[in-house]
Design a protein around this motif. Structure first.
Motif, PDB file in Angstrom:
ATOM      1  N   SER A  37      42.296  30.993   9.610  1.00  0.00           N
ATOM      2  CA  SER A  37      43.141  32.137   9.941  1.00  0.00           C
ATOM      3  C   SER A  37      42.310  33.229  10.607  1.00  0.00           C
ATOM      4  CB  SER A  37      43.776  32.705   8.667  1.00  0.00           C
ATOM      5  OG  SER A  37      44.499  31.730   7.974  1.00  0.00           O
ATOM      6  N   THR A  51      48.072  36.283   9.852  1.00  0.00           N
ATOM      7  CA  THR A  51      48.512  35.682   8.604  1.00  0.00           C
ATOM      8  C   THR A  51      47.381  34.841   8.020  1.00  0.00           C
ATOM      9  OG1 THR A  51      49.411  33.760   9.764  1.00  0.00           O
ATOM     10  CG2 THR A  51      50.939  35.574   9.297  1.00  0.00           C
ATOM     11  N   SER A  53      46.897  31.488   5.444  1.00  0.00           N
ATOM     12  CA  SER A  53      47.588  30.397   4.767  1.00  0.00           C
ATOM     13  C   SER A  53      47.249  30.409   3.278  1.00  0.00           C
ATOM     14  CB  SER A  53      47.186  29.049   5.375  1.00  0.00           C
ATOM     15  OG  SER A  53      45.843  28.748   5.050  1.00  0.00           O
ATOM     16  N   TYR A  54      48.133  29.812   2.491  1.00  0.00           N
ATOM     17  CA  TYR A  54      47.905  29.740   1.046  1.00  0.00           C
ATOM     18  C   TYR A  54      46.595  28.999   0.760  1.00  0.00           C
ATOM     19  CZ  TYR A  54      48.605  28.826  -3.913  1.00  0.00           C
ATOM     20  OH  TYR A  54      48.441  28.763  -5.277  1.00  0.00           O
ATOM     21  N   GLU A  55      46.330  27.931   1.507  1.00  0.00           N
ATOM     22  CA  GLU A  55      45.101  27.155   1.312  1.00  0.00           C
ATOM     23  C   GLU A  55      43.855  28.015   1.536  1.00  0.00           C
ATOM     24  OE1 GLU A  55      42.762  23.353   3.251  1.00  0.00           O
ATOM     25  OE2 GLU A  55      44.869  23.625   3.691  1.00  0.00           O
ATOM     26  N   ASN A  56      43.834  28.788   2.616  1.00  0.00           N
ATOM     27  CA  ASN A  56      42.702  29.681   2.869  1.00  0.00           C
ATOM     28  C   ASN A  56      42.599  30.760   1.797  1.00  0.00           C
ATOM     29  OD1 ASN A  56      41.761  28.417   5.183  1.00  0.00           O
ATOM     30  ND2 ASN A  56      43.086  29.608   6.511  1.00  0.00           N
ATOM     31  N   ASP A 128      45.164  33.293  -6.614  1.00  0.00           N
ATOM     32  CA  ASP A 128      46.281  32.358  -6.747  1.00  0.00           C
ATOM     33  C   ASP A 128      46.916  32.374  -8.137  1.00  0.00           C
ATOM     34  OD1 ASP A 128      43.880  31.116  -7.568  1.00  0.00           O
ATOM     35  OD2 ASP A 128      44.765  29.135  -7.351  1.00  0.00           O
ATOM     36  N   VAL A 137      54.480  32.404  -4.330  1.00  0.00           N
ATOM     37  CA  VAL A 137      53.742  31.371  -3.610  1.00  0.00           C
ATOM     38  C   VAL A 137      54.487  31.050  -2.317  1.00  0.00           C
ATOM     39  CG1 VAL A 137      52.864  29.017  -3.685  1.00  0.00           C
ATOM     40  CG2 VAL A 137      52.820  30.426  -5.742  1.00  0.00           C
ATOM     41  N   LYS A 138      53.773  31.176  -1.207  1.00  0.00           N
ATOM     42  CA  LYS A 138      54.331  30.897   0.114  1.00  0.00           C
ATOM     43  C   LYS A 138      53.316  30.094   0.914  1.00  0.00           C
ATOM     44  CE  LYS A 138      55.594  34.593   2.258  1.00  0.00           C
ATOM     45  NZ  LYS A 138      55.907  35.918   2.788  1.00  0.00           N
ATOM     46  N   LYS A 139      53.756  29.546   2.030  1.00  0.00           N
ATOM     47  CA  LYS A 139      52.851  28.795   2.896  1.00  0.00           C
ATOM     48  C   LYS A 139      51.867  29.735   3.606  1.00  0.00           C
ATOM     49  CE  LYS A 139      52.760  25.192   6.351  1.00  0.00           C
ATOM     50  NZ  LYS A 139      53.535  24.173   7.032  1.00  0.00           N
ATOM     51  N   GLU A 140      52.358  30.892   4.053  1.00  0.00           N
ATOM     52  CA  GLU A 140      51.520  31.881   4.731  1.00  0.00           C
ATOM     53  C   GLU A 140      51.886  33.286   4.275  1.00  0.00           C
ATOM     54  OE1 GLU A 140      50.222  30.135   9.038  1.00  0.00           O
ATOM     55  OE2 GLU A 140      51.927  31.485   8.972  1.00  0.00           O
ATOM     56  N   TYR A 141      50.888  34.169   4.339  1.00  0.00           N
ATOM     57  CA  TYR A 141      51.060  35.566   3.961  1.00  0.00           C
ATOM     58  C   TYR A 141      50.513  36.448   5.078  1.00  0.00           C
ATOM     59  CZ  TYR A 141      51.281  33.588  -0.760  1.00  0.00           C
ATOM     60  OH  TYR A 141      51.601  32.844  -1.862  1.00  0.00           O
TER      61      TYR A 141
END
Length: 167
Positions: A37, A51, A53-56, A128, A137-141
């Motif tokens: 990101s 944005t 990502s949730y993973e990052n 998290d 919880v979302k895919k991107e913030y």
């Protein structure tokens, strides 16, 4: 002959600086990479774009408790680390400002600081667990969403816990 090489080196250096200014602009904004990101911080308007990502977020975002002399404070930070040979290069960025607050190189357990040597990281908390607890919880913030969540939901509880420990 030696003098001519120095003049050429100065010309090359000036050309590189001018090229960097032309490519990046006059410094009114800058990008920071958080995993895959990119976040853009605008100095003049203090706006933040981009944005994460949730993973990052899970891998790179930390709520850090810092101690400097007798003062303890919290920041929502993005951590960046990379390895080169036997050294690790680690940076902590304040997500609100985009400023690097700690930057060091670690080799064989020894840390050499560039920034933030006088700051002690007391605790690192993953973001998290708070997102899961609050069902956010979302895919991107967006960074604004994360900062708002941190300031409204997390920071008051951390500061309250800190006050109880002091008593």
């Amino acid at each position: 002959m030696k003098n001519n090489k120095i003049k050429n080196l100065k010309v090359v250096g000036a050309s590189l600086c001018l090229g960097a200014v032309l490519l990046t602009g006059c410094g009114d904004s800058y990008n920071i990479r958080y995993g895959s990101s990119y976040i853009t911080y605008h100095k003049d308007s203090e706006e933040i774009e981009g944005t994460i990502s949730y993973e990052n977020l899970v891998n790179l975002a930390r709520i850090c408790s810092f101690q400097q002399e007798d003062e303890k404070f919290y920041r929502l930070c993005a951590m960046s680390s990379r390895r080169y040979a036997t050294s690790y290069f680690i940076q902590y960025y304040d997500m609100k400002t985009g400023n690097c607050i700690i930057d060091y190189q670690e080799t064989d357990g020894e840390k050499v600081y560039t920034i933030g040597e006088d700051l002690e990281i007391v605790e690192e908390i993953n973001l998290d667990s708070y997102l899961l607890k609050e069902n956010f919880v979302k895919k991107e913030y967006t960074v604004d969403e994360l900062l708002h969540f941190y300031e409204e939901k997390i920071l008051p509880t951390l500061e309250e816990e800190n006050k109880e420990l002091v008593k």
